[in-house]
Design a protein around this motif. Structure first.
Motif, PDB file in Angstrom:
ATOM      1  N   THR A  75       0.818  -1.295  -0.017  1.00 60.64           N
ATOM      2  CA  THR A  75      -0.013   0.002  -0.003  1.00 60.64           C
ATOM      3  C   THR A  75       0.951   1.190   0.118  1.00 60.64           C
ATOM      4  O   THR A  75       0.438   2.157  -0.762  1.00 60.64           O
ATOM      5  N   SER A  76       2.260   1.189   0.571  1.00 56.47           N
ATOM      6  CA  SER A  76       2.894   2.333   0.549  1.00 56.47           C
ATOM      7  C   SER A  76       3.329   2.678  -0.816  1.00 56.47           C
ATOM      8  O   SER A  76       3.505   4.107  -1.119  1.00 56.47           O
ATOM      9  N   THR A  79       0.637   4.086  -3.009  1.00 52.75           N
ATOM     10  CA  THR A  79       0.480   5.535  -2.686  1.00 52.75           C
ATOM     11  C   THR A  79       1.425   6.661  -3.109  1.00 52.75           C
ATOM     12  O   THR A  79       1.334   7.625  -3.701  1.00 52.75           O
ATOM     13  N   GLY A 251      -2.948   8.248   4.054  1.00 56.38           N
ATOM     14  CA  GLY A 251      -2.306   7.421   4.565  1.00 56.38           C
ATOM     15  C   GLY A 251      -2.990   6.421   5.440  1.00 56.38           C
ATOM     16  O   GLY A 251      -3.173   5.241   5.585  1.00 56.38           O
ATOM     17  N   VAL A 392       2.582   7.749   2.058  1.00 56.30           N
ATOM     18  CA  VAL A 392       3.696   7.071   1.953  1.00 56.30           C
ATOM     19  C   VAL A 392       4.218   6.474   3.266  1.00 56.30           C
ATOM     20  O   VAL A 392       4.570   5.746   3.876  1.00 56.30           O
ATOM     21  N   ASN A 395       2.199   4.955   6.075  1.00 56.26           N
ATOM     22  CA  ASN A 395       2.382   3.414   5.879  1.00 56.26           C
ATOM     23  C   ASN A 395       3.695   2.849   6.257  1.00 56.26           C
ATOM     24  O   ASN A 395       3.667   1.572   6.789  1.00 56.26           O
ATOM     25  N   LEU A 396       4.608   3.611   5.877  1.00 56.29           N
ATOM     26  CA  LEU A 396       5.959   2.946   6.353  1.00 56.29           C
ATOM     27  C   LEU A 396       6.353   3.088   7.735  1.00 56.29           C
ATOM     28  O   LEU A 396       6.763   2.273   8.066  1.00 56.29           O
ATOM     29  N   ARG A 399       4.482   0.063   9.068  1.00 53.36           N
ATOM     30  CA  ARG A 399       5.187  -1.036   8.695  1.00 53.36           C
ATOM     31  C   ARG A 399       5.948  -1.202   9.964  1.00 53.36           C
ATOM     32  O   ARG A 399       6.517  -2.237  10.433  1.00 53.36           O
TER      33      ARG A 399
END
Length: 455
Positions: A75-76, A79, A251, A392, A395-396, A399
């Motif tokens: 998903t990152s 995006t 996000g 981005v 999501n990172l 993670r």
């Protein structure tokens, strides 16, 4: 002044002057609203396809062989592509025409949707999912071209409402695809059913653009304006602030369902019951942010909004540590709403900032309006692209937080600090009163500061 009606064959408008009140009342408003509504529809579908994989990953159980880290990485990257393509999409309107590019950009959405339909099954490699997912990123570009197009149709006094409605209606596409996914999952359908629903909708969006939208002849790409906008500090300041609002919205839209399944043990159906509420409210409230900014000043609304976002994030940290699902969901939905409100107020600030700079340069009347429109239009694509990069980062951050701590708590602490920084920047640049050094200097600076506070 009355603009000639566009021809049925090309739908090109030769003359367009929305700042002329007589023209706007007699001709402009009706045409602008019609283009706005169908632009919203196409952008809405674009957002749905961009965020498609935030839903598809919920369908992908253990049989797909993907870890939570794999899904956040996927998903990152989707995006990221959506953010990057916003820059060329901004320039496409002047090259092809607003109507023509809407047809093209809508049609291009068939590529990632049909490709996903073909590969969505257990046994497909992660690399294949990643490459197909990257194609869906083009849906993020529709926002930039749509905003650039609608910015040209409306007068300065109406831009906050029009851009807020255009963007908000597009943002609803995030919630819409989650609601459709909820219905599909509830009916024991698979991901290909979801994709099969959207393929004909994409065709409808392209056809509607062809039948009901117009091109404006005098919208041109001004490379000089793009260079000037890139050199202007306010473009980058607003990009930073837009990371905090839109970056948060997109996000969280990608990550909310995954956080619920990984941290709170919700099933895909249970997660989907909850995930649509935040994006829906955040989308619907975006025009309210633009309206409030029109009335009270964008910088003030943005400042107070960051206070609210920081407070909601602090509650999320507490809820995450206490493992309180009800408190977590309520705080997350509130954060979505505030992100949507801030989207509207920050984008309203952009035309006002460059109009204020025109006045500071000694320009007046139509000359000031032209200067402001030129730079604000050029900056919007860049600001929208940089702002989307915030998605981005979110999501990172999730993670890494799940890899390091097994929950999203660490990521929320980082987001809290970032919102505090956004508050400080908004106050320092657009609301802080200048120090009094001498009467003449103080009067000049106070006048400039007041103008910025009204943007």
């Amino acid at each position: 002044m009355t603009a000639p009606a566009p021809t049925s064959r090309s739908r090109w408008i030769q003359e367009w002057d929305p700042e002329d009140e007589t023209f706007w009342k007699n001709t402009g408003e009706k045409v602008a609203r019609r283009n706005l509504y169908f632009s919203v529809f196409s952008e809405h579908i674009g957002f749905s396809i961009w965020t498609l994989w935030s839903v598809l990953v919920l369908f992908m159980g253990p049989e797909y062989g993907l870890t939570p880290a794999d899904k956040f990485l996927l998903t990152s990257m989707v995006t990221l592509v959506g953010a990057v393509v916003r820059v060329p999409y901004t320039f496409a309107v002047a090259i092809f025409g607003g109507r023509n590019w809407t047809i093209i950009s809508a049609g291009l959405l068939l590529v990632p949707t049909i490709a996903a339909f073909a590969v969505m099954k257990p046994g497909t490699s992660f690399d294949t999912f990643l490459w197909i997912g990257l194609l869906a990123g083009i849906g993020g570009g529709n926002f930039a071209s749509s905003m650039t197009n609608i910015n040209a149709f409306f007068p300065l006094r109406k831009k906050g409402w029009a851009l807020g409605l255009n963007a908000g209606g597009g943002n609803v596409g995030v919630a819409a695809i989650q609601l459709v996914a909820l219905a599909v999952i509830g009916a024991n359908g698979g991901p290909r059913v979801l994709l099969g629903i959207y393929i004909p909708l994409i065709v409808v969006a392209a056809v509607c653009a062809a039948l009901f939208m117009d091109n404006i002849e005098n919208v041109k790409n001004d490379t000089g304006a793009a260079v000037d906008a890139a050199k202007d500090a306010h473009t980058w300041i607003m990009s930073f602030l837009y990371i905090g609002t839109f970056g948060s919205f997109i996000g969280y839209s990608f990550a909310f369902g995954q956080v619920l399944t990984n941290q709170f043990g919700r099933t895909p159906l249970q997660a989907t019951y909850l995930t649509f509420m935040g994006p829906l409210l955040g989308s619907l409230i975006r025009p309210v942010g633009g309206w409030l900014a029109d009335k009270y000043g964008g910088s003030k609304i943005t400042l107070y909004n960051y206070v609210g976002m920081a407070a909601a994030t602090a509650v999320l940290v507490a809820a995450s540590m206490q493992k309180s699902l009800p408190l977590f969901v309520v705080a997350f939905v509130v954060l979505f709403a505030l992100a949507g409100l801030g989207n509207g107020s920050t984008f309203k600030m952009i035309p006002g900032i460059f109009h204020t700079k025109a006045l500071a340069r000694g320009l007046e009347g139509e000359e000031a309006v032209t200067y402001g429109r030129r730079l604000s239009g050029a900056s919007m694509g860049l600001i929208g692209a940089v702002g989307a990069l915030g998605g981005v980062g979110i999501n990172l951050a999730f993670r890494q937080s799940f890899l390091s701590y097994g929950s999203g708590t660490g990521a929320f602490v980082a987001f809290l600090a970032f919102y505090g920084l956004c508050f400080a920047v908004t106050w320092a640049v657009y609301l802080r009163r200048p120090a009094v050094r001498d009467r003449a200097t103080a009067a000049t600076e106070a006048k400039a500061q007041l103008s910025y506070a009204e943007v």
